[in-house]
Design an enzyme around this catalytic site. Structure first.
Site, PDB file in Angstrom:
ATOM      1  N   LYS A   8       4.301  -3.868 -21.121  1.00 11.72           N
ATOM      2  CA  LYS A   8       4.754  -2.618 -20.048  1.00 11.72           C
ATOM      3  C   LYS A   8       6.363  -2.386 -20.282  1.00 11.72           C
ATOM      4  O   LYS A   8       6.757  -1.169 -20.292  1.00 11.72           O
ATOM      5  CB  LYS A   8       4.403  -3.134 -18.668  1.00 11.72           C
ATOM      6  CG  LYS A   8       4.976  -1.975 -17.598  1.00 11.72           C
ATOM      7  CD  LYS A   8       4.163  -0.459 -18.054  1.00 11.72           C
ATOM      8  CE  LYS A   8       4.215   0.388 -16.775  1.00 11.72           C
ATOM      9  NZ  LYS A   8       5.606   0.690 -16.119  1.00 11.72           N
ATOM     10  N   LEU A  14       1.001  -1.180  -0.021  1.00 12.03           N
ATOM     11  CA  LEU A  14      -0.157  -0.033   0.134  1.00 12.03           C
ATOM     12  C   LEU A  14       0.684   1.355   0.168  1.00 12.03           C
ATOM     13  O   LEU A  14       0.766   2.192   0.602  1.00 12.03           O
ATOM     14  CB  LEU A  14      -1.004   0.007   1.172  1.00 12.03           C
ATOM     15  CG  LEU A  14      -1.880  -1.280   1.323  1.00 12.03           C
ATOM     16  CD1 LEU A  14      -2.510  -1.222   2.315  1.00 12.03           C
ATOM     17  CD2 LEU A  14      -2.882  -1.118  -0.121  1.00 12.03           C
ATOM     18  N   GLU A  32       9.500   4.860 -23.296  1.00 15.60           N
ATOM     19  CA  GLU A  32       9.550   6.197 -22.632  1.00 15.60           C
ATOM     20  C   GLU A  32      10.664   6.749 -22.112  1.00 15.60           C
ATOM     21  O   GLU A  32      11.128   7.846 -22.405  1.00 15.60           O
ATOM     22  CB  GLU A  32       8.761   5.670 -21.247  1.00 15.60           C
ATOM     23  CG  GLU A  32       9.025   6.772 -20.124  1.00 15.60           C
ATOM     24  CD  GLU A  32       8.297   6.140 -18.697  1.00 15.60           C
ATOM     25  OE1 GLU A  32       8.998   6.358 -17.889  1.00 15.60           O
ATOM     26  OE2 GLU A  32       7.473   5.763 -18.826  1.00 15.60           O
ATOM     27  N   TYR A  33      11.609   5.622 -22.285  1.00 13.25           N
ATOM     28  CA  TYR A  33      13.134   6.066 -22.022  1.00 13.25           C
ATOM     29  C   TYR A  33      13.590   6.915 -23.188  1.00 13.25           C
ATOM     30  O   TYR A  33      14.322   8.198 -23.121  1.00 13.25           O
ATOM     31  CB  TYR A  33      14.059   4.961 -22.205  1.00 13.25           C
ATOM     32  CG  TYR A  33      14.471   4.260 -20.752  1.00 13.25           C
ATOM     33  CD1 TYR A  33      13.391   3.896 -19.851  1.00 13.25           C
ATOM     34  CD2 TYR A  33      15.611   3.751 -20.443  1.00 13.25           C
ATOM     35  CE1 TYR A  33      13.579   3.342 -18.689  1.00 13.25           C
ATOM     36  CE2 TYR A  33      15.958   3.355 -19.267  1.00 13.25           C
ATOM     37  CZ  TYR A  33      15.007   2.897 -18.273  1.00 13.25           C
ATOM     38  OH  TYR A  33      15.101   2.555 -16.992  1.00 13.25           O
ATOM     39  N   HIS A  85       7.001  -0.431 -23.407  1.00 13.41           N
ATOM     40  CA  HIS A  85       6.208   0.932 -23.034  1.00 13.41           C
ATOM     41  C   HIS A  85       7.290   1.663 -22.477  1.00 13.41           C
ATOM     42  O   HIS A  85       7.466   2.775 -22.920  1.00 13.41           O
ATOM     43  CB  HIS A  85       4.958   0.895 -22.261  1.00 13.41           C
ATOM     44  CG  HIS A  85       4.552   2.042 -21.449  1.00 13.41           C
ATOM     45  ND1 HIS A  85       5.333   2.496 -20.281  1.00 13.41           N
ATOM     46  CD2 HIS A  85       3.670   2.892 -22.051  1.00 13.41           C
ATOM     47  CE1 HIS A  85       4.534   3.623 -20.150  1.00 13.41           C
ATOM     48  NE2 HIS A  85       3.616   3.951 -20.890  1.00 13.41           N
TER      49      HIS A  85
END
Length: 307
Positions: free
Chosen positions: A164, A8, A171-172, A167
């Site tokens: 992912k 959490l 992004e890099y 993805h």
């Protein structure tokens, strides 16, 4: 729907809140008792009706593997474990195989959205058996941005985290391109306000993106970025993307270059650039710092060699 959520922290805590807002009953477990809804993993599982669904949001690697193994001893036939962390897809196959021996399903879910996901929703890339995915679908629907986008059942176990991974490799590369453009704009004398230039690109241009929005936010908060050090860590997925590309003979020039650029940020002074300077000095007499100490005239390079 009832769902257990392990971990959490920043992401997991926000995901619990978003699912609860959508009407799901979430029983969370965390090592921090101030965050946890249950005193133990076993107590959390006991509070869930069957078929039980437990979503794991803990650091990738050993912490995830230990949690999945413990859940395998607590869950029964027809239950499902979801790994929503940044695990490597090869770990998914191992975890799924171990759980299948106990008739427990496994779903891997690549999650993108960061700390903004609570309000904006999360992009979800899922891998696993269709029946297992269906048991988790109400949670996916609660977390995704809306009912028409932001979710894909990408394929079998591992497909979610593999998607992912790619993805994040993209992004890099996008971040590196923005960063290099920023440095060039800052370098020249003719551009008076770099932040406004980037801000002008946010509407109507082909390079507009959420990453560009975030860069403008950062520049507005800290003009010149003087408050942060030029050090960029890599979380693993950029490396994994390059390794997967090598395994599959796929050229990923830009992603690979952006990964190596992050390694440059970890050097106070690049040994490689020292070697380049030394070679230029040796073959052409090109100026280097302290060149006078080795008897070369930095003002008299070899005009026949522009290297």
């Amino acid at each position: 729907m009832h769902i257990g959520l392990v971990g959490l922290g920043k992401m997991g805590g926000n995901m619990r809140t978003r699912m609860r807002k959508a009407g799901l009953t979430v029983v969370g477990f965390d090592r921090d008792p101030d965050l946890s809804d249950a005193g133990s993993l076993a107590e959390m599982v006991e509070q869930l009706p069957s078929p039980k669904v437990v979503w794991v949001m803990v650091p990738a690697g050993e912490p995830t593997q230990q949690t999945v193994a413990e859940l395998g001893d607590l869950l029964g036939a027809g239950d499902v474990v979801v790994d929503g962390g940044n695990s490597r897809w090869t770990d998914d196959e191992k975890n799924a195989a171990a759980l299948s021996e106990k008739d427990v399903g496994f779903v891997d879910c690549g999650v993108s959205g960061g700390v903004w996901g609570l309000d904006n929703g999360y992009a979800l890339m899922v891998g696993g058996d269709a029946d297992d995915v269906a048991k988790v679908q109400p949670a996916f629907d609660a977390l995704r941005p809306d009912e028409s986008s932001g979710f894909v059942h990408a394929g079998r176990v591992g497909a979610g985290h593999f998607s992912k991974m790619v993805h994040n490799g993209i992004e890099y590369a996008m971040m590196q391109a923005y960063a290099e453009g920023y440095e060039l704009l800052e370098k020249v004398d003719m551009v008076d306000n770099v932040t406004d230039v980037f801000d002008s690109w946010r509407t109507g241009t082909v390079v507009r993106s959420w990453l560009l929005d975030l860069l403008v936010n950062a520049l507005e908060d800290d003009p010149g970025l003087s408050k942060i050090r030029g050090y960029a860590e890599d979380s693993g997925e950029g490396r994994w993307t390059v390794e997967a590309a090598i395994d599959n003979a796929v050229p990923v020039h830009t992603i690979a270059a952006s990964l190596f650029a992050r390694f440059t940020s970890r050097q106070d002074e690049s040994p490689a650039m020292k070697a380049v300077a030394a070679m230029r000095q040796q073959f052409g007499g090109h100026a280097v710092q302290a060149a006078e100490e080795v008897g070369l005239d930095p003002a008299d390079p070899d005009p026949s060699d522009p290297a």
